[in-house]
Design a protein around this motif. Structure first.
Motif, PDB file in Angstrom:
ATOM      1  N   ARG A  28      26.840  30.019  36.682  1.00 55.55           N
ATOM      2  CA  ARG A  28      26.096  30.944  37.273  1.00 55.55           C
ATOM      3  C   ARG A  28      26.593  31.830  38.524  1.00 55.55           C
ATOM      4  NH1 ARG A  28      20.170  29.532  35.194  1.00 55.55           N
ATOM      5  NH2 ARG A  28      20.481  29.562  33.247  1.00 55.55           N
ATOM      6  N   VAL A  29      26.739  30.733  39.460  1.00 54.99           N
ATOM      7  CA  VAL A  29      27.319  31.140  41.002  1.00 54.99           C
ATOM      8  C   VAL A  29      28.589  31.827  41.037  1.00 54.99           C
ATOM      9  CG1 VAL A  29      27.725  30.627  43.263  1.00 54.99           C
ATOM     10  CG2 VAL A  29      25.836  29.839  42.150  1.00 54.99           C
ATOM     11  N   GLU A  30      29.402  31.123  40.035  1.00 57.20           N
ATOM     12  CA  GLU A  30      30.925  31.736  40.084  1.00 57.20           C
ATOM     13  C   GLU A  30      30.914  32.925  39.350  1.00 57.20           C
ATOM     14  OE1 GLU A  30      32.922  28.507  38.052  1.00 57.20           O
ATOM     15  OE2 GLU A  30      33.238  27.126  40.034  1.00 57.20           O
ATOM     16  N   ALA A  31      30.074  33.142  38.204  1.00 57.10           N
ATOM     17  CA  ALA A  31      30.179  34.496  37.522  1.00 57.10           C
ATOM     18  C   ALA A  31      29.451  35.778  38.567  1.00 57.10           C
ATOM     19  CB  ALA A  31      29.148  34.270  36.311  1.00 57.10           C
ATOM     20  N   ALA A  32      28.552  35.169  39.370  1.00 61.71           N
ATOM     21  CA  ALA A  32      28.060  36.162  40.080  1.00 61.71           C
ATOM     22  C   ALA A  32      28.879  36.438  41.124  1.00 61.71           C
ATOM     23  CB  ALA A  32      26.706  35.662  40.755  1.00 61.71           C
ATOM     24  N   LEU A  33      29.706  35.781  41.655  1.00 56.26           N
ATOM     25  CA  LEU A  33      30.742  36.038  42.618  1.00 56.26           C
ATOM     26  C   LEU A  33      31.947  36.556  41.794  1.00 56.26           C
ATOM     27  CD1 LEU A  33      30.762  32.962  44.740  1.00 56.26           C
ATOM     28  CD2 LEU A  33      29.911  34.964  45.351  1.00 56.26           C
ATOM     29  N   GLY A  34      31.979  36.912  40.549  1.00 55.85           N
ATOM     30  CA  GLY A  34      32.897  37.611  39.936  1.00 55.85           C
ATOM     31  C   GLY A  34      34.294  36.783  39.501  1.00 55.85           C
ATOM     32  N   HIS A  35      34.047  35.306  39.463  1.00 58.45           N
ATOM     33  CA  HIS A  35      35.168  34.518  38.805  1.00 58.45           C
ATOM     34  C   HIS A  35      34.931  34.541  37.607  1.00 58.45           C
ATOM     35  CE1 HIS A  35      37.530  30.996  38.646  1.00 58.45           C
ATOM     36  NE2 HIS A  35      36.685  30.414  37.829  1.00 58.45           N
ATOM     37  N   ARG A  36      36.211  34.451  36.834  1.00 58.23           N
ATOM     38  CA  ARG A  36      36.487  34.760  35.476  1.00 58.23           C
ATOM     39  C   ARG A  36      37.089  33.246  35.075  1.00 58.23           C
ATOM     40  NH1 ARG A  36      34.305  39.461  33.906  1.00 58.23           N
ATOM     41  NH2 ARG A  36      34.939  41.074  34.889  1.00 58.23           N
ATOM     42  N   PRO A  37      36.576  32.659  34.176  1.00 57.17           N
ATOM     43  CA  PRO A  37      37.007  31.362  33.643  1.00 57.17           C
ATOM     44  C   PRO A  37      38.443  31.402  33.212  1.00 57.17           C
ATOM     45  CG  PRO A  37      34.796  31.685  32.673  1.00 57.17           C
ATOM     46  CD  PRO A  37      34.994  32.938  33.499  1.00 57.17           C
TER      47      PRO A  37
END
Length: 102
Positions: A92-101
């Motif tokens: 969730r934190v990565e997604a909030a920071l715009g990180h795309r898997p």
């Protein structure tokens, strides 16, 4: 919570002596059911429900309301029941920071 209990009683009734729960001592449970971890006591069933709600990502505020706890008590008692929470939170934190898997 009270409305849910009343609804459950209307749907399933009570034992002849008025009890809501019957158990192994009075011969009402099947051996297969008694062997499961959920058949111990009504508290065990409640604990299993609260743990399942938390692991199902129901918000803690909602779970606390359903369980009749404050959020503080809920997290103090049930935090150890959260399974895989670290992975989910990091995603969730990565997604909030715009990180795309990748």
């Amino acid at each position: 919570m009270t409305a849910l209990l009343h609804s459950h009683i209307r749907q399933f009734g009570t034992a002849a002596d008025g009890r809501l729960f019957t158990g192994e001592r009075n011969g009402q449970e099947l051996p297969k059911l008694v062997a499961t971890p959920l058949a111990g006591t009504p508290y065990d069933l409640r604990h299993a429900a609260v743990s399942t709600w938390l692991n199902g990502e129901v918000p803690a505020v909602t779970v606390a309301e359903w369980a009749g706890h404050s959020v503080e008590v809920l997290l103090k008692v049930y935090a150890k029941c959260l399974d895989g929470e670290v992975v989910t939170v990091r995603q969730r934190v990565e997604a909030a920071l715009g990180h795309r898997p990748g």
